[in-house]
Scaffold this motif. Structure first.
Motif, mmCIF file in Angstrom:
data_model
loop_
_atom_site.group_PDB
_atom_site.id
_atom_site.type_symbol
_atom_site.label_atom_id
_atom_site.label_comp_id
_atom_site.label_asym_id
_atom_site.label_seq_id
_atom_site.Cartn_x
_atom_site.Cartn_y
_atom_site.Cartn_z
ATOM 1 N N ILE A 85 0.839 -1.194 0.000
ATOM 2 C CA ILE A 85 0.000 0.000 0.000
ATOM 3 C C ILE A 85 0.876 1.247 0.000
ATOM 4 C CG2 ILE A 85 -1.779 1.303 1.225
ATOM 5 C CD1 ILE A 85 -2.737 -1.404 2.394
ATOM 6 N N ASP A 86 1.956 1.229 0.773
ATOM 7 C CA ASP A 86 2.896 2.363 0.787
ATOM 8 C C ASP A 86 3.348 2.692 -0.632
ATOM 9 O OD1 ASP A 86 2.743 2.366 3.572
ATOM 10 O OD2 ASP A 86 4.642 1.298 3.825
ATOM 11 N N ARG A 87 3.629 1.659 -1.405
ATOM 12 C CA ARG A 87 4.078 1.843 -2.790
ATOM 13 C C ARG A 87 3.004 2.576 -3.598
ATOM 14 N NH1 ARG A 87 4.442 -3.152 -3.836
ATOM 15 N NH2 ARG A 87 6.542 -3.350 -2.992
ATOM 16 N N LEU A 88 1.750 2.151 -3.451
ATOM 17 C CA LEU A 88 0.672 2.798 -4.187
ATOM 18 C C LEU A 88 0.463 4.241 -3.746
ATOM 19 C CD1 LEU A 88 -2.031 -0.023 -4.489
ATOM 20 C CD2 LEU A 88 -0.291 0.661 -6.157
ATOM 21 N N LEU A 89 0.662 4.517 -2.467
ATOM 22 C CA LEU A 89 0.540 5.893 -1.982
ATOM 23 C C LEU A 89 1.518 6.812 -2.713
ATOM 24 C CD1 LEU A 89 0.149 5.214 1.841
ATOM 25 C CD2 LEU A 89 -1.546 6.336 0.373
ATOM 26 N N VAL A 90 2.727 6.346 -2.906
ATOM 27 C CA VAL A 90 3.742 7.134 -3.615
ATOM 28 C C VAL A 90 3.409 7.205 -5.105
ATOM 29 C CG1 VAL A 90 6.183 7.232 -4.271
ATOM 30 C CG2 VAL A 90 5.534 6.647 -1.925
ATOM 31 N N TRP A 91 3.096 6.065 -5.705
ATOM 32 C CA TRP A 91 2.850 6.020 -7.142
ATOM 33 C C TRP A 91 1.619 6.820 -7.543
ATOM 34 C CZ3 TRP A 91 3.932 0.219 -8.733
ATOM 35 C CH2 TRP A 91 5.285 -0.057 -8.530
ATOM 36 N N ALA A 92 0.616 6.876 -6.695
ATOM 37 C CA ALA A 92 -0.600 7.641 -7.015
ATOM 38 C C ALA A 92 -0.306 9.138 -7.118
ATOM 39 C CB ALA A 92 -1.682 7.388 -5.964
ATOM 40 N N GLN A 93 0.719 9.602 -6.429
ATOM 41 C CA GLN A 93 1.081 11.022 -6.434
ATOM 42 C C GLN A 93 2.047 11.378 -7.562
ATOM 43 O OE1 GLN A 93 -0.498 13.154 -4.369
ATOM 44 N NE2 GLN A 93 -1.625 11.314 -3.826
ATOM 45 N N GLY A 94 2.565 10.373 -8.267
ATOM 46 C CA GLY A 94 3.576 10.611 -9.289
ATOM 47 C C GLY A 94 2.995 10.673 -10.682
ATOM 48 N N SER A 95 3.892 10.541 -11.657
ATOM 49 C CA SER A 95 3.475 10.571 -13.060
ATOM 50 C C SER A 95 4.036 9.382 -13.846
ATOM 51 C CB SER A 95 3.940 11.875 -13.715
ATOM 52 O OG SER A 95 5.352 11.980 -13.638
ATOM 53 N N VAL A 96 4.697 8.467 -13.149
ATOM 54 C CA VAL A 96 5.348 7.323 -13.782
ATOM 55 C C VAL A 96 4.431 6.100 -13.717
ATOM 56 C CG1 VAL A 96 7.377 5.803 -13.665
ATOM 57 C CG2 VAL A 96 7.596 8.240 -13.134
ATOM 58 N N SER A 97 4.485 5.281 -14.770
ATOM 59 C CA SER A 97 3.788 3.999 -14.789
ATOM 60 C C SER A 97 4.814 2.889 -14.632
ATOM 61 C CB SER A 97 3.049 3.812 -16.117
ATOM 62 O OG SER A 97 2.018 4.750 -16.241
ATOM 63 N N TYR A 98 4.427 1.821 -13.967
ATOM 64 C CA TYR A 98 5.310 0.698 -13.703
ATOM 65 C C TYR A 98 4.741 -0.551 -14.354
ATOM 66 C CZ TYR A 98 7.233 3.988 -10.424
ATOM 67 O OH TYR A 98 7.814 5.110 -9.874
ATOM 68 N N ALA A 99 5.583 -1.277 -15.050
ATOM 69 C CA ALA A 99 5.149 -2.511 -15.703
ATOM 70 C C ALA A 99 4.964 -3.613 -14.663
ATOM 71 C CB ALA A 99 6.173 -2.947 -16.752
ATOM 72 N N VAL A 100 4.060 -4.511 -14.985
ATOM 73 C CA VAL A 100 3.781 -5.668 -14.134
ATOM 74 C C VAL A 100 4.035 -6.911 -14.959
ATOM 75 C CG1 VAL A 100 2.026 -6.880 -12.800
ATOM 76 C CG2 VAL A 100 2.072 -4.372 -12.808
ATOM 77 N N ARG A 101 4.935 -7.763 -14.467
ATOM 78 C CA ARG A 101 5.261 -9.018 -15.157
ATOM 79 C C ARG A 101 4.701 -10.175 -14.341
ATOM 80 N NH1 ARG A 101 11.249 -9.977 -15.168
ATOM 81 N NH2 ARG A 101 11.281 -8.365 -16.753
#
Length: 108
Positions: A85-101
């Motif tokens: 969840i911590d990761r999503l908190l940071v990513w939601a505020q950013g502009s970068v997309s992360y790939a999922v494998r």
């Protein structure tokens, strides 16, 4: 809807051993395994990636925070307790997309 109820609405993940979250260069940032204590996060991240072209976008991260429901508030209060969840908190505020494998589960 609380987290337990939300999980019942998400696609099954029995076909996955894990999900790898990748940076822009393809390096693995994190792995979410299909094991007790991570199966809920595996389901959330897999469903988000399926809805967003195999990526966790800032929009996907924000939706994931809604899906984690009561756990999101706990993560905000106790940083480090819920790393997925911590990761999503940071990513939601950013502009970068992360790939999922996806890592397929071994055939029985």
């Amino acid at each position: 809807m609380n987290f337990t109820e939300r999980l019942k609405t998400l696609p099954a993940t029995h076909h996955l051993a894990a999900l790898q979250l990748l940076d822009a260069h393809g390096a693995v940032l994190a792995t979410i395994e299909n094991r007790p204590g991570q199966t809920g996060s595996l389901a959330v991240y897999a469903a988000l990636a399926a809805m967003h072209g195999g990526r966790i976008t800032p929009e996907a991260a924000a939706l994931g925070l809604d899906w984690y429901a009561e756990h999101t508030a706990d993560a905000r209060t106790h940083p480090g307790k819920h790393p997925n969840i911590d990761r999503l908190l940071v990513w939601a505020q950013g502009s970068v997309s992360y790939a999922v494998r996806p890592v397929p589960a071994a055939s029985a």
